[in-house]
Design an enzyme around this catalytic site. Structure first.
Site, short mmCIF file in Angstrom:
data_model
loop_
_atom_site.label_atom_id
_atom_site.label_comp_id
_atom_site.label_asym_id
_atom_site.label_seq_id
_atom_site.Cartn_x
_atom_site.Cartn_y
_atom_site.Cartn_z
N GLY A 116 0.81 -1.20 0.00
CA GLY A 116 0.00 0.00 0.00
C GLY A 116 0.85 1.25 0.00
O GLY A 116 2.02 1.23 0.41
N GLN A 148 3.09 10.18 0.79
CA GLN A 148 4.37 9.48 0.87
C GLN A 148 5.23 9.66 -0.36
O GLN A 148 6.41 9.33 -0.35
CB GLN A 148 4.15 7.98 1.11
CG GLN A 148 3.72 7.64 2.52
CD GLN A 148 3.71 6.14 2.70
OE1 GLN A 148 2.76 5.47 2.31
NE2 GLN A 148 4.78 5.62 3.28
N CYS A 150 6.95 1.07 7.96
CA CYS A 150 6.64 2.00 6.88
C CYS A 150 7.93 2.41 6.20
O CYS A 150 8.92 2.69 6.87
CB CYS A 150 5.94 3.22 7.48
SG CYS A 150 5.50 4.52 6.31
N LEU A 151 7.93 2.42 4.86
CA LEU A 151 9.15 2.76 4.16
C LEU A 151 9.55 4.21 4.39
O LEU A 151 10.70 4.58 4.19
CB LEU A 151 9.02 2.49 2.65
CG LEU A 151 10.37 2.32 1.94
CD1 LEU A 151 11.07 1.07 2.39
CD2 LEU A 151 10.19 2.34 0.44
N HIS A 195 -3.75 2.09 7.97
CA HIS A 195 -2.40 2.63 7.95
C HIS A 195 -2.28 3.72 6.87
O HIS A 195 -1.76 4.81 7.10
CB HIS A 195 -1.40 1.51 7.70
CG HIS A 195 0.03 1.93 7.85
ND1 HIS A 195 0.92 1.28 8.67
CD2 HIS A 195 0.74 2.93 7.26
CE1 HIS A 195 2.10 1.86 8.59
NE2 HIS A 195 2.02 2.87 7.73
N GLU A 196 -2.78 3.40 5.67
CA GLU A 196 -2.72 4.36 4.57
C GLU A 196 -3.58 5.59 4.87
O GLU A 196 -3.20 6.72 4.58
CB GLU A 196 -3.20 3.72 3.27
CG GLU A 196 -2.47 2.45 2.87
CD GLU A 196 -0.98 2.64 2.72
OE1 GLU A 196 -0.24 1.68 2.88
OE2 GLU A 196 -0.53 3.78 2.47
N HIS A 203 -2.07 8.36 6.88
CA HIS A 203 -1.21 9.27 6.12
C HIS A 203 -2.00 10.42 5.54
O HIS A 203 -1.50 11.55 5.45
CB HIS A 203 -0.51 8.52 4.98
CG HIS A 203 0.71 7.76 5.42
ND1 HIS A 203 1.85 8.38 5.90
CD2 HIS A 203 0.97 6.43 5.44
CE1 HIS A 203 2.75 7.46 6.20
NE2 HIS A 203 2.24 6.27 5.93
#
Length: 251
Positions: free
Chosen positions: A114, A119, A163-164, A205-206, A209
Site C-alpha cells: 500500500g 508518501q 513504513c518505508l 495505515h494508509e 497518512h
C-alpha cells in the site's frame, strides 16, 4: 526491522503496510485467530519469513516520484480532497489515474502492499493498495479517492507495522478489526466497502497518512516509542544533512 518475538522472523519493511500477523489482542477483543488471505500467504510468506531486508526503491522507471522519509514535511501537511468537479474533468481523471499508476509502480518496487499520496510528496487524499503485494494480480489493485471511515468495530487487534517512510524500524500498533469506508473511484463514483483483518489494517495505515498521521503516532506504549526514538533521531539528522531538502523538518 528485526522481530524479537521469533528469531526465525527476519527483517522486512512495507511502505505504509502491515508487516506480520500476531496473536496479541486487547481486552475488547476475542482471540485473533484469523489467518492472512491465501493470496497474501502465497505472495508474501517468503518476504515475511525470509532473509529479505527493507527495500528503498530510489528512482523507479516510469515515474519521477519517490518515497519521502520522515521528517519530510509532506508527511504532516494537510491533504486536499479532489472536488466532484475536478473528477468530472477528463484531464483531471487522466492525471489522477496517472498518479495512481505511478504510485503502484513505486509500491511494487518497494515490495509493498500500500501507498498514500503524501508518501510520494503529493498532498492529495488518494491511496492505493494491493493486499496480495503481487503486481501480476492487478485485479487486486484498489484506488480510493477522498476516503472516509464511517464505522469501526469495537474489536481491536495489535500487530507489528512498519513504513518505508520510516526505514529500519517497526512497532506495535492497535487497529480496528473491521471498518466501513466511503470513497470515490477514479471516475468520481461513490463506493462503499467493508474491510476486515489484513485489508482493514492496510487501509487504516494508509488512511492515517491522509490525515497527516504516521504509525509511530499510534505505537501502543511509551516503551515501544523509546525503542525507535534513536532511529527517529537518526532520520532527523539525515534529513537535515541533505542539501536538496530545504524545508524545515516536520516532526
Amino acid at each position: 526491522m528485526a522481530f524479537s518475538a521469533n528469531a526465525a522472523v527476519r527483517r522486512i519493511a512495507r511502505p505504509a503496510a502491515f508487516l506480520h500477523y500476531s496473536t496479541r489482542t486487547t481486552a475488547a477483543t476475542r482471540p485473533f485467530t484469523t489467518s492472512p488471505p491465501s493470496s497474501v500467504v502465497d505472495g508474501l510468506s517468503t518476504a515475511l519469513f525470509g532473509a529479505e531486508t527493507e527495500v528503498d526503491p530510489g528512482k523507479v522507471a516510469g515515474t519521477d516520484l519517490r518515497i519521502v522519509k520522515y521528517p519530510h514535511p509532506s508527511l504532516r501537511r494537510h491533504n486536499q480532497e479532489y472536488t466532484v468537479e475536478e473528477l468530472k474533468d477528463k484531464e483531471t481523471q487522466k492525471e489522477v489515474a496517472r498518479l495512481a499508476k505511478e504510485m503502484f509502480l513505486i509500491m511494487y518496487a518497494a515490495q509493498g502492499v500500500g501507498l498514500a499520496a503524501p508518501q510520494v510528496g503529493v498532498n492529495k487524499r488518494l491511496l492505493v493498495y494491493n493486499q496480495s503485494g503481487d503486481p501480476k494480480k492487478w485485479l487486486d489493485e484498489v484506488v480510493l479517492i477522498n476516503p472516509h471511515i464511517v464505522e469501526t468495530s469495537q474489536a481491536k487487534t495489535i500487530e507489528t507495522e512498519g513504513c518505508l517512510s520510516f526505514p529500519e524500524m517497526d512497532g506495535l500498533v492497535e487497529r480496528s478489526k473491521w471498518i466501513k469506508v466511503e470513497a470515490l473511484n477514479l471516475k468520481g463514483k461513490k463506493i462503499k466497502k467493508k474491510f476486515v483483518d489484513w485489508e482493514a489494517r492496510i487501509f487504516q495505515h494508509e488512511y492515517d497518512h491522509l490525515d497527516g498521521k504516521v504509525y509511530v503516532d499510534r505505537l501502543t506504549t511509551a516503551e515501544e516509542l523509546a525503542k525507535v526514538q534513536p532511529r527517529l533521531d537518526e532520520l532527523i539528522e539525515e534529513y537535515k544533512a541533505d542539501d536538496a531538502l530545504t524545508e524545515e523538518p516536520a516532526l
